[in-house]
Design an enzyme around this catalytic site. Structure first.
Site, PDB file in Angstrom:
ATOM      1  N   SER A  91     118.289  36.016 136.557  1.00 36.74           N
ATOM      2  CA  SER A  91     119.377  35.306 137.233  1.00 36.74           C
ATOM      3  C   SER A  91     118.934  34.261 138.245  1.00 36.74           C
ATOM      4  O   SER A  91     119.779  33.589 138.831  1.00 36.74           O
ATOM      5  CB  SER A  91     120.314  36.305 137.922  1.00 36.74           C
ATOM      6  OG  SER A  91     121.180  36.887 136.975  1.00 36.74           O
ATOM      7  N   LYS A  94     120.420  30.983 137.656  1.00 33.81           N
ATOM      8  CA  LYS A  94     121.723  30.608 138.199  1.00 33.81           C
ATOM      9  C   LYS A  94     121.609  29.506 139.247  1.00 33.81           C
ATOM     10  O   LYS A  94     122.601  28.837 139.557  1.00 33.81           O
ATOM     11  CB  LYS A  94     122.431  31.837 138.783  1.00 33.81           C
ATOM     12  CG  LYS A  94     122.931  32.827 137.737  1.00 33.81           C
ATOM     13  CD  LYS A  94     123.665  33.993 138.397  1.00 33.81           C
ATOM     14  CE  LYS A  94     124.371  34.890 137.377  1.00 33.81           C
ATOM     15  NZ  LYS A  94     123.470  35.813 136.680  1.00 33.81           N
ATOM     16  N   SER A 149     125.660  38.083 141.784  1.00 29.75           N
ATOM     17  CA  SER A 149     125.043  37.561 140.562  1.00 29.75           C
ATOM     18  C   SER A 149     125.950  37.792 139.360  1.00 29.75           C
ATOM     19  O   SER A 149     125.497  38.132 138.272  1.00 29.75           O
ATOM     20  CB  SER A 149     123.675  38.217 140.325  1.00 29.75           C
ATOM     21  OG  SER A 149     122.843  37.404 139.553  1.00 29.75           O
TER      22      SER A 149
END
Length: 431
Positions: A91, A94, A149
């Site tokens: 993640s 992101k 997240s």
């Protein structure tokens, strides 16, 4: 930013290769030659650091497959280990999603979630708790992305951006603009997929770009917040107009702390990740004594909070070493910010040393990139020195410290705007 320490931990996934008959799991090794974006030393495997007298030694027993420590303002890379090794990012990807999509929608815009918005998420995805047919502000959604997240928040924002495939295309274009050529995006949320890779170098570029945006800085530095929930019901069971909320906490343990880990002094974000293929990943930014450092750590040993402990030790080293150490490379600027090419001399102009010198920055500032390949520097060392000098000048003019602009404000937050429309896994939450 909130400082409350709440209980709970992030589950650590592990990445391993399939063992052969009678053999244990194979330990991956970095390529013998990697990208040299940012400097020739970054293309060599192993640790790159200035070993001159007076430079403190690196922290002992670092286990991460790849890491990097850099000055967020000047772009100087203080030390690195396999900086361009292409690995699963989890993640931390992101951050690139935010660089790409965050400037496109005002934080006050409201979106009602359609059932199709939440389709296509991987099994075991980390979720903030978004529900279909309820409305959320863009501000709510980004808190869900950065604090929990939430892959559900990523998919809703992707739907607003024209869908997941369009968002993946946009993210790959943004990576190219940032000269992050180690990166190939398959999913916007960082969930494990074949071919989805990034590097410690690229993740650091993504963080540095995002920190130019006031909204990005706010979201990535928020430790806890209230997230919209269902509408409340009265005693008869009828839905009212009053909407409930629930607390969410940032899963970045250097920001929010853990039961056995204190919040890191001066921490201001950025993003963590954890999947089976990627292991634990983390990019952080911290300020101390007027200096701001970025650190990225990818895939250390699968021990509790080790990714944060190694990141903290590298930050401690960086703050001590920065005044004396020489850089081993630099964080490059976006392609659109490279020095403009000098026009070639006319046919009647001599092609002597003076003419060559005028064209040198242009030659160095024209990288040959492949979508999945590596950027190979072909300029001679003198030309490279000229380019790196130009890059540092650009960085000093363009890159304020992350806290230089108050958080809040509009959607742009001072960021660039661009048009344009993305094994068997353990059933554990992924961040």
């Amino acid at each position: 930013m909130g400082a409350a320490l709440l209980g709970g931990t992030v589950c650590a996934g592990t990445a391993s290769a399939a063992p052969g008959l009678g053999a244990g799991p194979k330990t991956p090794v970095p390529p013998a030659q990697m990208s040299t974006v940012g400097g020739d030393r970054l293309g060599a495997p192993g640790t790159q650091v200035d070993s001159a007298p007076g430079v403190p030694p690196l922290p002992p027993k670092l286990t991460a497959r790849s890491w990097i420590v850099a000055d967020a303002e000047t772009g100087a890379i203080l030390a690195a280990h396999n900086a361009h090794w292409q690995l699963a990012p989890a993640s931390t990807l992101k951050m690139l999603f935010a660089d790409t999509v965050l400037p496109k929608f005002p934080r006050t815009e409201v979106h009602k979630v359609a059932p199709t918005d939440l389709q296509g998420m991987g099994a075991g995805s980390s979720l903030v708790g978004i529900k279909e047919n309820l409305s959320y502000t863009v501000h709510d959604l980004w808190l869900g992305v950065f604090l929990r997240s939430g892959n559900d928040a990523v998919h809703v924002l992707s739907a607003m951006n024209g869908g997941v495939p369009a968002t993946v295309t946009d993210m790959n274009a943004e990576a190219h603009e940032l000269q992050a050529d180690d990166t190939h995006v398959v999913t916007p949320d960082g969930y494990d997929e074949p071919g989805q890779v990034s590097s410690a170098y690229d993740l650091t570029l993504f963080a540095r770009e995002g920190l130019q945006n006031a909204d990005f800085r706010e979201y990535c530095s928020t430790a806890s917040a209230q997230f919209p929930g269902d509408y409340k019901k009265d005693k008869s069971g009828k839905t009212t107009k009053a909407r409930g909320s629930f607390a969410i906490q940032n899963t970045n343990r250097l920001l929010s702390g853990d039961y056995d880990l204190s919040r890191y002094p001066g921490i201001a974000g950025v993003k963590n990740g954890n999947t089976t293929n990627a292991g634990a990943t983390f990019t952080g930014v911290a300020q101390r004594g007027g200096r701001t450092l970025l650190v990225t750590v990818m895939n250390p040993k699968p021990e509790h909070d080790l990714v944060y402990r190694e990141a903290a030790s590298l930050l401690d080293w960086g703050f001590k070493a920065a005044p004396t150490t020489q850089s081993v490379g630099t964080l490059v600027p976006p392609l659109s910010k490279l020095p403009k090419a000098t026009p070639a001399p006319s046919a009647g102009t001599s092609s002597g040393a003076k003419g060559q010198g005028a064209q040198a920055p242009a030659a160095a500032a024209s990288p040959a990139s492949r979508r999945h390949g590596m950027w190979i520097a072909v300029a001679i060392s003198a030309v490279t020195a000229l380019l790196l000098g130009a890059v540092v000048m650009i960085v000093r003019r363009r890159r304020p410290l992350p806290g230089a602009v108050p958080s809040g404000g509009g959607a742009s937050g001072g960021s660039r705007r661009r048009g344009g429309s993305g094994g068997r896994r353990r059933k554990l939450p992924r961040v």
